[in-house]
Design a protein around this motif. Sequence first.
Motif, PDB file in Angstrom:
ATOM      1  N   GLY A 252       0.809  -1.211   0.000  1.00 13.99           N
ATOM      2  CA  GLY A 252       0.000   0.000   0.000  1.00 13.99           C
ATOM      3  C   GLY A 252       0.845   1.265   0.000  1.00 13.99           C
ATOM      4  N   MET A 253       1.938   1.251   0.743  1.00 15.95           N
ATOM      5  CA  MET A 253       2.831   2.410   0.782  1.00 15.95           C
ATOM      6  C   MET A 253       3.423   2.690  -0.592  1.00 15.95           C
ATOM      7  SD  MET A 253       4.662   1.293   4.314  1.00 15.95           S
ATOM      8  CE  MET A 253       5.989   2.498   4.257  1.00 15.95           C
ATOM      9  N   ALA A 254       3.927   1.640  -1.233  1.00 15.51           N
ATOM     10  CA  ALA A 254       4.517   1.804  -2.560  1.00 15.51           C
ATOM     11  C   ALA A 254       3.471   2.231  -3.576  1.00 15.51           C
ATOM     12  CB  ALA A 254       5.173   0.493  -2.988  1.00 15.51           C
ATOM     13  N   LYS A 255       2.274   1.714  -3.447  1.00 13.38           N
ATOM     14  CA  LYS A 255       1.180   2.096  -4.347  1.00 13.38           C
ATOM     15  C   LYS A 255       0.925   3.598  -4.254  1.00 13.38           C
ATOM     16  CE  LYS A 255      -2.945   2.282  -3.145  1.00 13.38           C
ATOM     17  NZ  LYS A 255      -3.983   3.315  -2.822  1.00 13.38           N
ATOM     18  N   ASN A 256       0.912   4.124  -3.052  1.00 16.33           N
ATOM     19  CA  ASN A 256       0.679   5.553  -2.880  1.00 16.33           C
ATOM     20  C   ASN A 256       1.828   6.384  -3.433  1.00 16.33           C
ATOM     21  OD1 ASN A 256      -1.882   6.342  -1.377  1.00 16.33           O
ATOM     22  ND2 ASN A 256      -1.197   4.582  -0.192  1.00 16.33           N
ATOM     23  N   ALA A 257       3.059   5.910  -3.245  1.00 17.16           N
ATOM     24  CA  ALA A 257       4.211   6.660  -3.749  1.00 17.16           C
ATOM     25  C   ALA A 257       4.165   6.802  -5.262  1.00 17.16           C
ATOM     26  CB  ALA A 257       5.507   5.984  -3.310  1.00 17.16           C
ATOM     27  N   VAL A 258       3.877   5.710  -5.970  1.00 15.04           N
ATOM     28  CA  VAL A 258       3.877   5.777  -7.433  1.00 15.04           C
ATOM     29  C   VAL A 258       2.653   6.522  -7.946  1.00 15.04           C
ATOM     30  CG1 VAL A 258       2.712   3.544  -7.859  1.00 15.04           C
ATOM     31  CG2 VAL A 258       4.345   4.454  -9.538  1.00 15.04           C
ATOM     32  N   GLU A 259       1.511   6.349  -7.303  1.00 14.08           N
ATOM     33  CA  GLU A 259       0.304   7.034  -7.762  1.00 14.08           C
ATOM     34  C   GLU A 259       0.374   8.534  -7.518  1.00 14.08           C
ATOM     35  OE1 GLU A 259      -3.159   5.182  -6.079  1.00 14.08           O
ATOM     36  OE2 GLU A 259      -3.311   3.783  -7.763  1.00 14.08           O
ATOM     37  N   LYS A 260       1.172   8.955  -6.527  1.00  8.63           N
ATOM     38  CA  LYS A 260       1.283  10.381  -6.211  1.00  8.63           C
ATOM     39  C   LYS A 260       2.506  11.026  -6.849  1.00  8.63           C
ATOM     40  CE  LYS A 260      -1.510   9.696  -2.103  1.00  8.63           C
ATOM     41  NZ  LYS A 260      -1.580   9.648  -0.630  1.00  8.63           N
ATOM     42  N   GLY A 261       3.080  10.343  -7.846  1.00  9.62           N
ATOM     43  CA  GLY A 261       4.005  11.001  -8.722  1.00  9.62           C
ATOM     44  C   GLY A 261       5.464  10.636  -8.639  1.00  9.62           C
ATOM     45  N   PHE A 262       5.860   9.794  -7.695  1.00 10.10           N
ATOM     46  CA  PHE A 262       7.266   9.421  -7.608  1.00 10.10           C
ATOM     47  C   PHE A 262       7.598   8.344  -8.636  1.00 10.10           C
ATOM     48  CE2 PHE A 262       6.837  11.534  -3.564  1.00 10.10           C
ATOM     49  CZ  PHE A 262       8.088  12.105  -3.355  1.00 10.10           C
ATOM     50  N   ASP A 263       8.778   8.464  -9.232  1.00  8.71           N
ATOM     51  CA  ASP A 263       9.296   7.390 -10.079  1.00  8.71           C
ATOM     52  C   ASP A 263       9.719   6.259  -9.158  1.00  8.71           C
ATOM     53  OD1 ASP A 263       8.956   8.878 -12.412  1.00  8.71           O
ATOM     54  OD2 ASP A 263      10.922   9.815 -12.206  1.00  8.71           O
ATOM     55  N   LEU A 264       9.105   5.093  -9.317  1.00  8.85           N
ATOM     56  CA  LEU A 264       9.262   4.014  -8.350  1.00  8.85           C
ATOM     57  C   LEU A 264       9.971   2.808  -8.942  1.00  8.85           C
ATOM     58  CD1 LEU A 264       8.411   3.215  -5.377  1.00  8.85           C
ATOM     59  CD2 LEU A 264       6.518   1.978  -6.434  1.00  8.85           C
ATOM     60  N   LEU A 265      10.966   2.325  -8.212  1.00 13.55           N
ATOM     61  CA  LEU A 265      11.632   1.058  -8.506  1.00 13.55           C
ATOM     62  C   LEU A 265      11.201   0.062  -7.447  1.00 13.55           C
ATOM     63  CD1 LEU A 265      15.248   2.433  -9.044  1.00 13.55           C
ATOM     64  CD2 LEU A 265      13.526   2.004 -10.812  1.00 13.55           C
ATOM     65  N   VAL A 266      10.841  -1.138  -7.848  1.00 16.63           N
ATOM     66  CA  VAL A 266      10.390  -2.143  -6.897  1.00 16.63           C
ATOM     67  C   VAL A 266      11.181  -3.425  -7.101  1.00 16.63           C
ATOM     68  CG1 VAL A 266       8.495  -2.896  -8.398  1.00 16.63           C
ATOM     69  CG2 VAL A 266       8.367  -3.319  -5.932  1.00 16.63           C
ATOM     70  N   LEU A 267      11.548  -4.036  -6.005  1.00 18.67           N
ATOM     71  CA  LEU A 267      12.337  -5.264  -6.042  1.00 18.67           C
ATOM     72  C   LEU A 267      11.429  -6.476  -6.135  1.00 18.67           C
ATOM     73  CD1 LEU A 267      15.268  -6.352  -5.805  1.00 18.67           C
ATOM     74  CD2 LEU A 267      14.906  -6.497  -3.339  1.00 18.67           C
ATOM     75  N   ALA A 268      11.832  -7.441  -6.922  1.00 21.95           N
ATOM     76  CA  ALA A 268      11.084  -8.695  -7.033  1.00 21.95           C
ATOM     77  C   ALA A 268      10.787  -9.251  -5.652  1.00 21.95           C
ATOM     78  CB  ALA A 268      11.882  -9.704  -7.845  1.00 21.95           C
ATOM     79  N   HIS A 269       9.587  -9.735  -5.451  1.00 24.59           N
ATOM     80  CA  HIS A 269       9.119 -10.194  -4.148  1.00 24.59           C
ATOM     81  C   HIS A 269       8.492 -11.568  -4.312  1.00 24.59           C
ATOM     82  CE1 HIS A 269       6.550 -10.138  -0.463  1.00 24.59           C
ATOM     83  NE2 HIS A 269       7.501  -9.389   0.019  1.00 24.59           N
TER      84      HIS A 269
END
Length: 304
Positions: free
Chosen positions: A18-35
């Motif tokens: 949920g935290m990462a979802k909010n970061a990318v939806e609110k404009g940050f360029d997001l890198l996510v590690l395989a999980h």
Amino acid sequence: MSGKQTVGFIGVGLMGWGMAKNAVEKGFDLLVLAHRKREAVDDLVARGAKEVASAREMAEQADMIVLCVTGAPQVREVLNKPDGILAGAREGLTIIDTSTSEPDLTVKLHEDLGAKGITFVDAPLSRTPSHAWDGELTTFVGGPPELVARIKPLLDTWAAVVIPTEGPVGSAHAIKLVNNLVSIGYGAIWSECFAMTKALGLKPQVLRELVTNSGMNCGNFQNFAKYICEGDPSAHKFTLANCLKDITYYNRMATANNTATLISDGTLQALKQAKTMGYGEQFLPEFVNVFLKLNGEEPGPSTD
């Protein structure tokens, strides 16, 4: 969003997704590690995130990296393994640890990494995964005002309340452990009280009604009561194994500060019992099962 820093996110589990979802939806360029849970990664990529293969690759590209992992051992691992963050970290990188970790480790990492031009700061969380999804978490932040101000735009994407501790880096992890003693300690109290209610031959709904109409009513109690009264443990998705980890950290901190641990000692022993009985992966509202079983009662909710 043009002009925003690139943010890496490690740990897209119950809270982190949920935290990462909010970061990318609110404009940050997001890198996510395989999980290990592909659902979260695939969802974030669909929302605009980019997947990377390792923490090293993430560190080579990111301006900030957010850690939302289980605890101190996992923080050490993701930093120090051969393809970890430090293998690719550049001067100027900021690492934000939102995990519930040990303050002593946080202080050491802040000092050691600071000598290499890398900022390590603690910003642990309060509330639940549903609040993370809705961007309504509370976060505590250690460090000087200029550091807090620098990372606050990112924290604001998932937190409705950001509380500076007005203390050094490490103090947020310390006060988070105090906060968790409150919530987990209450869980132990509610568990013993609901087990006693059953031993008295009364339904748990009676105790819920009593507390609801008293000065002790609170969200913590209402979430906890949903399991024993309605059969729903998911109102507080936090495992007893994680509770044990957090209270263990609290007791270590208390020992280091030579402070009394009369309440946390009892909570710690009850959590150790829960683990011994095989309840470690159950959620906090299911803590009551430990007390029911010890009383010779059948574990489980009483929904009638």
